[in-house]
Design an enzyme around this catalytic site. Structure first.
Site, PDB file in Angstrom:
ATOM      1  N   ASP A   1       0.835  -1.208   0.000  1.00 13.66           N
ATOM      2  CA  ASP A   1       0.000   0.000   0.000  1.00 13.66           C
ATOM      3  C   ASP A   1       0.874   1.264   0.000  1.00 13.66           C
ATOM      4  O   ASP A   1       1.973   1.264   0.559  1.00 13.66           O
ATOM      5  CB  ASP A   1      -0.906  -0.025   1.245  1.00 13.66           C
ATOM      6  CG  ASP A   1      -2.050   0.972   1.133  1.00 13.66           C
ATOM      7  OD1 ASP A   1      -2.316   1.456   0.016  1.00 13.66           O
ATOM      8  OD2 ASP A   1      -2.667   1.275   2.171  1.00 13.66           O
TER       9      ASP A   1
ATOM     10  N   TRP B   1       2.729   8.037  -2.528  1.00 16.88           N
ATOM     11  CA  TRP B   1       4.136   8.246  -2.916  1.00 16.88           C
ATOM     12  C   TRP B   1       4.201   9.193  -4.113  1.00 16.88           C
ATOM     13  O   TRP B   1       5.003  10.126  -4.144  1.00 16.88           O
ATOM     14  CB  TRP B   1       4.770   6.892  -3.251  1.00 16.88           C
ATOM     15  CG  TRP B   1       6.227   6.959  -3.581  1.00 16.88           C
ATOM     16  CD1 TRP B   1       7.286   6.802  -2.728  1.00 16.88           C
ATOM     17  CD2 TRP B   1       6.799   7.202  -4.883  1.00 16.88           C
ATOM     18  NE1 TRP B   1       8.478   6.933  -3.406  1.00 16.88           N
ATOM     19  CE2 TRP B   1       8.200   7.180  -4.734  1.00 16.88           C
ATOM     20  CE3 TRP B   1       6.265   7.446  -6.154  1.00 16.88           C
ATOM     21  CZ2 TRP B   1       9.084   7.379  -5.793  1.00 16.88           C
ATOM     22  CZ3 TRP B   1       7.140   7.651  -7.214  1.00 16.88           C
ATOM     23  CH2 TRP B   1       8.517   7.618  -7.029  1.00 16.88           C
TER      24      TRP B   1
ATOM     25  N   HIS C   1       2.576   3.436  -8.935  1.00 17.76           N
ATOM     26  CA  HIS C   1       2.466   1.998  -9.221  1.00 17.76           C
ATOM     27  C   HIS C   1       3.704   1.511  -9.984  1.00 17.76           C
ATOM     28  O   HIS C   1       4.206   0.420  -9.747  1.00 17.76           O
ATOM     29  CB  HIS C   1       1.196   1.700 -10.028  1.00 17.76           C
ATOM     30  CG  HIS C   1      -0.069   2.037  -9.277  1.00 17.76           C
ATOM     31  ND1 HIS C   1      -0.276   1.653  -7.979  1.00 17.76           N
ATOM     32  CD2 HIS C   1      -1.179   2.720  -9.648  1.00 17.76           C
ATOM     33  CE1 HIS C   1      -1.470   2.095  -7.574  1.00 17.76           C
ATOM     34  NE2 HIS C   1      -2.026   2.737  -8.566  1.00 17.76           N
TER      35      HIS C   1
ATOM     36  N   LEU D   1      11.490 -20.404  -4.558  1.00 16.64           N
ATOM     37  CA  LEU D   1      10.428 -19.495  -4.084  1.00 16.64           C
ATOM     38  C   LEU D   1       9.160 -19.630  -4.935  1.00 16.64           C
ATOM     39  O   LEU D   1       9.231 -19.606  -6.165  1.00 16.64           O
ATOM     40  CB  LEU D   1      10.917 -18.041  -4.168  1.00 16.64           C
ATOM     41  CG  LEU D   1       9.855 -16.974  -3.865  1.00 16.64           C
ATOM     42  CD1 LEU D   1       9.535 -16.933  -2.366  1.00 16.64           C
ATOM     43  CD2 LEU D   1      10.312 -15.594  -4.334  1.00 16.64           C
TER      44      LEU D   1
ATOM     45  N   ARG E   1      -5.238  -2.431   8.408  1.00 14.30           N
ATOM     46  CA  ARG E   1      -6.435  -3.238   8.139  1.00 14.30           C
ATOM     47  C   ARG E   1      -6.077  -4.316   7.125  1.00 14.30           C
ATOM     48  O   ARG E   1      -5.017  -4.263   6.488  1.00 14.30           O
ATOM     49  CB  ARG E   1      -7.578  -2.348   7.624  1.00 14.30           C
ATOM     50  CG  ARG E   1      -7.218  -1.497   6.442  1.00 14.30           C
ATOM     51  CD  ARG E   1      -8.410  -0.684   5.940  1.00 14.30           C
ATOM     52  NE  ARG E   1      -7.982   0.278   4.932  1.00 14.30           N
ATOM     53  CZ  ARG E   1      -7.919   1.594   5.124  1.00 14.30           C
ATOM     54  NH1 ARG E   1      -8.271   2.130   6.272  1.00 14.30           N
ATOM     55  NH2 ARG E   1      -7.508   2.392   4.153  1.00 14.30           N
TER      56      ARG E   1
ATOM     57  N   GLU F   1       1.469 -13.667  12.074  1.00 17.64           N
ATOM     58  CA  GLU F   1       2.034 -12.493  12.743  1.00 17.64           C
ATOM     59  C   GLU F   1       1.919 -11.299  11.800  1.00 17.64           C
ATOM     60  O   GLU F   1       2.231 -11.407  10.607  1.00 17.64           O
ATOM     61  CB  GLU F   1       3.522 -12.738  13.070  1.00 17.64           C
ATOM     62  CG  GLU F   1       3.756 -13.869  14.039  1.00 17.64           C
ATOM     63  CD  GLU F   1       3.216 -13.561  15.438  1.00 17.64           C
ATOM     64  OE1 GLU F   1       3.257 -12.381  15.853  1.00 17.64           O
ATOM     65  OE2 GLU F   1       2.749 -14.498  16.103  1.00 17.64           O
TER      66      GLU F   1
HETATM   67  C1  FPP Z   1      -2.121   0.078  -3.310  1.00 20.47           C
HETATM   68  O1  FPP Z   1      -1.620   1.375  -3.220  1.00 20.47           O
HETATM   69  C2  FPP Z   1      -1.498  -0.593  -4.452  1.00 20.47           C
HETATM   70  C3  FPP Z   1      -2.172  -1.179  -5.466  1.00 20.47           C
HETATM   71  C4  FPP Z   1      -3.630  -1.273  -5.528  1.00 20.47           C
HETATM   72  C5  FPP Z   1      -1.437  -1.771  -6.598  1.00 20.47           C
HETATM   73  C6  FPP Z   1      -0.256  -2.559  -6.184  1.00 20.47           C
HETATM   74  C7  FPP Z   1       0.491  -2.968  -7.372  1.00 20.47           C
HETATM   75  C8  FPP Z   1       1.834  -2.906  -7.481  1.00 20.47           C
HETATM   76  C9  FPP Z   1       2.730  -2.427  -6.412  1.00 20.47           C
HETATM   77  C10 FPP Z   1       2.505  -3.409  -8.689  1.00 20.47           C
HETATM   78  C11 FPP Z   1       2.575  -4.867  -8.578  1.00 20.47           C
HETATM   79  C12 FPP Z   1       3.115  -5.484  -9.762  1.00 20.47           C
HETATM   80  C13 FPP Z   1       3.449  -6.785  -9.808  1.00 20.47           C
HETATM   81  C14 FPP Z   1       3.993  -7.324 -11.042  1.00 20.47           C
HETATM   82  C15 FPP Z   1       3.292  -7.669  -8.660  1.00 20.47           C
HETATM   83  P1  FPP Z   1      -2.608   2.622  -3.379  1.00 20.47           P
HETATM   84  O2  FPP Z   1      -2.654   2.971  -4.819  1.00 20.47           O
HETATM   85  O3  FPP Z   1      -3.927   2.295  -2.770  1.00 20.47           O
HETATM   86  O4  FPP Z   1      -1.844   3.709  -2.559  1.00 20.47           O
HETATM   87  P2  FPP Z   1      -2.514   4.904  -1.736  1.00 20.47           P
HETATM   88  O5  FPP Z   1      -3.174   4.292  -0.539  1.00 20.47           O
HETATM   89  O6  FPP Z   1      -1.341   5.748  -1.370  1.00 20.47           O
HETATM   90  O7  FPP Z   1      -3.474   5.592  -2.656  1.00 20.47           O
END
Ligand code: FPP
Length: 253
Positions: free
Chosen positions: A33, A38, A50, A144, A207, A220
């Protein structure tokens, strides 16, 4: 344009980090998250977060391989994420293809097995096909297990498991007397996997967001305010170090 981040010849090696040999969690699940925040802090569009989040995925997969973690489950796209604007959804759902296009050879070379949990059928073809290709290509690897939770929602998973189980009971393939926790687990998307030992959530929220509700019963939890794109090998090892200090009692004393 994609820039390849070196997967296993990174300078941050054992000289800088201590890799615990014992009490490493077998299965680590991560809620990644904070990508949007960011980006927002830098005046960039959410998708830039992302994209940077993908770089963090590369670092953490690499660290998990080095630490000999058996299963790493990444919450990549939830059933609730469909509520986001379409361009953001499309961007997130292209990331697995991008990641696998660049890193699949490295993952294969490092004996990583790709898996996925969630409702794959309702994903765009470019996501589904690239992940399925990687699953098929890495099926025999026994290092893995890198498990993408894609279009995953735990309540839906539990309901679907219940429906399948009742169908089997109706069809006399299963008797009600045989139903126990172990048996029920076999109907979940995670059938055959151990439950996570450690859950990491970045980004400051505390959460579960409909993630692995059944499987996290005795896991954990480790939370950090660090936003996912900033989450590094150092924080990952910190989480592992704290896990090693925990006493898991599973309801006993
Ligand atoms: C939540 O942050 C993040 C997501 C919904 C997307 C997560 C996806 C990636 C990190 C890329 C993964 C890629 C692979 C190949 C596994 P948010 O956007 O809700 O952040 P915020 O709470 O700051 O808005």
């Amino acid at each position: 344009m994609s820039m390849k981040i070196p997967f296993f010849n990174n300078k941050q090696s054992k000289e800088f980090f201590h890799y615990p040999e014992d009490h490493t969690p077998d299965h680590i699940a991560i809620i990644m998250d904070g990508n949007g925040r960011w980006a927002g802090k830098r005046g960039m569009p959410r998708v830039a977060g992302h994209k940077e989040g993908l770089s963090a995925v590369v670092k953490i997969v690499k660290a998990a391989v080095k630490c000999k973690v058996k299963v790493l489950t990444l919450y990549t796209f939830s059933t609730e994420n469909w509520k986001r604007p379409k361009p953001e959804i499309d961007f997130i759902l292209r990331l697995p293809k991008e990641f696998l296009h660049i890193y699949l050879p490295d993952l294969i070379a490092n004996n990583v097995r790709i898996e996925a949990i969630g409702d794959m059928e309702n994903l765009p073809a470019y996501t589904r096909e690239s992940v399925q290709f990687a699953i098929d290509r890495t099926r025999d690897n026994d290092g893995l297990q890198l498990n993408f939770a894609l279009n995953y929602g735990s309540r839906r998973e539990i309901l679907n498991a219940m429906k399948k189980m009742f169908t089997d009971i109706n069809d006399a393939k299963l008797s009600m007397d045989e139903v126990d926790e172990q048996q029920f687990s076999e109907y979940l998307n995670t059938a055959g996997m151990s439950d996570p030992d450690l859950l990491i959530r970045t980004g400051g929220e505390k959460r579960l967001s409909n993630f692995l509700l059944w499987q996290l019963a005795y896991t954990e939890f480790w939370f950090t305010d660090v936003l996912w794109p900033d989450f590094s090998e150092k924080e990952f090892l910190h989480a592992l170090e704290e896990y090693r200090q925990r006493k898991r009692r599973y309801g006993g004393i």
